[in-house]
Enzyme design. Structure first.
Site, short mmCIF file in Angstrom:
data_model
loop_
_atom_site.label_atom_id
_atom_site.label_comp_id
_atom_site.label_asym_id
_atom_site.label_seq_id
_atom_site.Cartn_x
_atom_site.Cartn_y
_atom_site.Cartn_z
N ARG A 107 94.85 84.51 22.39
CA ARG A 107 93.78 84.92 23.33
C ARG A 107 94.21 86.14 24.14
NH1 ARG A 107 92.02 80.55 27.29
NH2 ARG A 107 90.81 82.38 27.86
N CYS A 127 89.31 74.10 33.42
CA CYS A 127 90.12 74.44 32.26
C CYS A 127 91.52 73.89 32.49
CB CYS A 127 90.12 75.94 31.99
SG CYS A 127 91.07 76.87 33.15
N ASP A 181 99.92 84.78 36.54
CA ASP A 181 99.93 84.92 35.07
C ASP A 181 101.32 85.21 34.52
OD1 ASP A 181 97.26 84.43 35.13
OD2 ASP A 181 96.62 86.49 34.75
N ARG A 200 89.02 75.53 38.86
CA ARG A 200 88.45 76.87 38.81
C ARG A 200 86.96 76.92 39.14
NH1 ARG A 200 90.99 80.14 33.92
NH2 ARG A 200 90.61 81.87 35.31
N LYS A 210 94.00 92.77 28.72
CA LYS A 210 92.89 91.84 28.47
C LYS A 210 92.03 91.71 29.72
CE LYS A 210 93.61 87.22 28.85
NZ LYS A 210 92.68 86.50 29.75
N ASN A 211 92.68 91.45 30.86
CA ASN A 211 91.91 91.13 32.06
C ASN A 211 91.24 92.34 32.70
OD1 ASN A 211 92.48 88.50 31.61
ND2 ASN A 211 94.01 88.29 33.25
#
Ligand code: EPZ
Length: 432
Positions: free
Chosen positions: A411, A129, A319, A134, A22-23
């Site tokens: 997500r 968030c 993560d 952030r 994803k990233n």
């Protein structure tokens, strides 16, 4: 809202195909804004965040097409990978509105390519968030160093570079992945040379640099703390492959360590996971590199407790912090887990406690006292990575665990319940 039901206590055996990251996919998709020619991306995972970014890009005028399955790709890992083609022939709008950007922070990164190609951008501030405040201050400082004029009004960054961006030296005060992505994209079309120091070295940054190089950019040093970019006048189309998701691979490796068993993580790359595999070895889990992936196995011996501290790559990724904590709840002793990247990334602690975990927090460090048994319970996902720490704990727990708010999980994890069930886990999605 969908929930996930797990009945713990089953060993995992078999194979899990690791999806595209994803990233890495997100910044690569954003790079399509830099050229009027098509950018073809292979191995794009089908995730809620990818769909949201398609909406954001579409608002700027980017068309995308999705290639259907190909016979050659139907073998295992590649079976679900998607090839997507993005074409920004004409940018029709340089405004990225709050409604779109507030749903996905990476949307803010469009500021770099819009500014570089169009000389202007108006992008909503992403806001905080769940995992922390952030800020985007270093992204803005970096763009200012390239000559952008910026003003913040009513929650929007108004950015202009009427005479184009100019190469410059920029030293990041703190390592930032997104900041490095934005500067790489912006500097690729700036006039002259840019030198970024204290840059992020994550594999996703390297993937973006490779993508930009394939598009004609001149970049050296990606993957180290110093990156040099010689700006070019125009970039062109290219075909690039998204790297395998190291966070997904790490998550499933921890799941196997949690339940015991033997699983091949097809497509996983050991070189993307140095600190993670080291920590996992210390728990007593076996890891072997095979031609087509990483094999993770653990006999039902005790899990050794291991201390970790998150850090920028090549350190232990933030993560994977929540998932590792999930694993350590059943270790044979006490472990300490320190979060250094985000200030509020311990929301999974309370939920793990509902399953019987014993965790106490002191500042940015969690002390996890391994317990002999977890018991299934109803728990709630609070963010993307926290959600899978609950899945890992659920796989170890006795009885039934129901994880709610799995939209967080969707997500960033493609077909998680399907992949785990294929290896023998008792896990299903309850729809509605
Ligand atoms: C990326 O976020 C990832 N997101 C995150 O993954 C990941 O946790 C993070 O990098 C760290 O590895 C994507 O790639 C889409 P940062 P990013 O800028 O780029 C501070 C997930 O679960 N900072 O590297 O937004 C910041 O507050 C997500 O997939 C500033 O102070 O993270 C943090 O403390 C969550 N000012 C630190 O730097 C800035 O201008 C690192 O953040 C920018 C960042």
């Amino acid at each position: 809202m969908d929930r996930i039901r797990i009945v713990g206590g089953h060993r995992l055996e078999g194979e899990i195909a690791i999806s595209g990251a994803k990233n890495a996919a997100l910044p690569l998709m954003i790079a399509s804004l830099l050229t009027e020619e098509p950018l073809e991306l292979e191995n794009v995972p089908l995730l809620a965040d990818v769909e949201q970014l398609i909406r954001i890009l579409g608002n700027h005028g980017v068309d995308y097409t999705l290639t259907g399955r190909r016979a050659a790709a139907c073998a295992k890992a590649a079976a679900y990978a998607r090839t997507m083609r993005f074409e920004a022939a004409e940018i029709v709008n340089t405004i990225a509105p709050y409604d779109l950007v507030s749903r996905m922070r990476a949307g803010f990164w469009v500021i770099g390519p819009l500014l570089a190609r169009m000389g202007e951008a108006e992008v909503s501030l992403p806001g905080g968030c769940a995992i922390g405040t952030r800020p985007v201050d270093f992204i803005l400082d970096g763009l200012r160093a390239l000559g952008a004029e910026l003003a913040i009004e009513s929650g929007y960054v108004h950015a202009g570079a009427p005479h184009g961006l100019r190469g410059a030296a920029y030293d990041f005060p703190k390592i930032t992945v997104g900041g490095t992505h934005v500067m790489l994209m912006a500097a690729s079309l700036a006039e002259g040379e840019t030198v970024l120091t204290n840059a992020a070295a994550e594999p996703e940054v390297v993937n973006l640099a490779q993508c930009l190089q394939a598009m004609g950019a001149q970049i050296s040093g990606a993957g180290t703390r110093t990156i040099c970019i010689k700006g070019v006048k125009k970039l062109h189309g290219a075909k690039v492959k998204v790297i395998p998701d190291r966070i997904e691979a790490g998550t499933y490796a921890f799941a196997v360590a949690a339940t015991g068993g033997n699983v091949l993580l097809r497509g996983a790359e050991a070189r993307h996971l140095p600190a993670v595999l080291e920590a996992l070895r210390q728990t007593g889990t076996q890891i072997s590199e095979e031609a087509d992936g990483l094999r993770i196995s653990r006999a039902m011996a005790h899990l050794q407790p291991v201390n970790i501290e998150t850090a920028a790559y090549p350190g232990f990724p933030t993560d994977l912090q929540a998932q590792f904590m999930g694993l350590m709840t059943r270790a044979d002793g006490v472990s300490h887990i320190t979060e250094t990247i985000f200030e509020n990334r311990f929301m999974h602690v309370q939920e793990l406690a509902r399953l019987g975990a014993q965790i106490s927090l002191s500042g940015q460090t969690a002390e996890v006292r391994g317990v002999a048994e977890l018991k299934g319970a109803q728990v709630m996902a609070t963010d993307l990575r926290a959600s899978v720490s609950l899945v890992i704990a659920g796989l170890m727990a006795e009885g039934e665990t129901i994880v709610s708010r799995v939209y967080h999980l969707d997500r960033g994890f493609e077909r998680l319940e399907e992949k785990l069930a294929a290896c023998g886990a008792e896990i299903e999605r309850l729809r509605g």
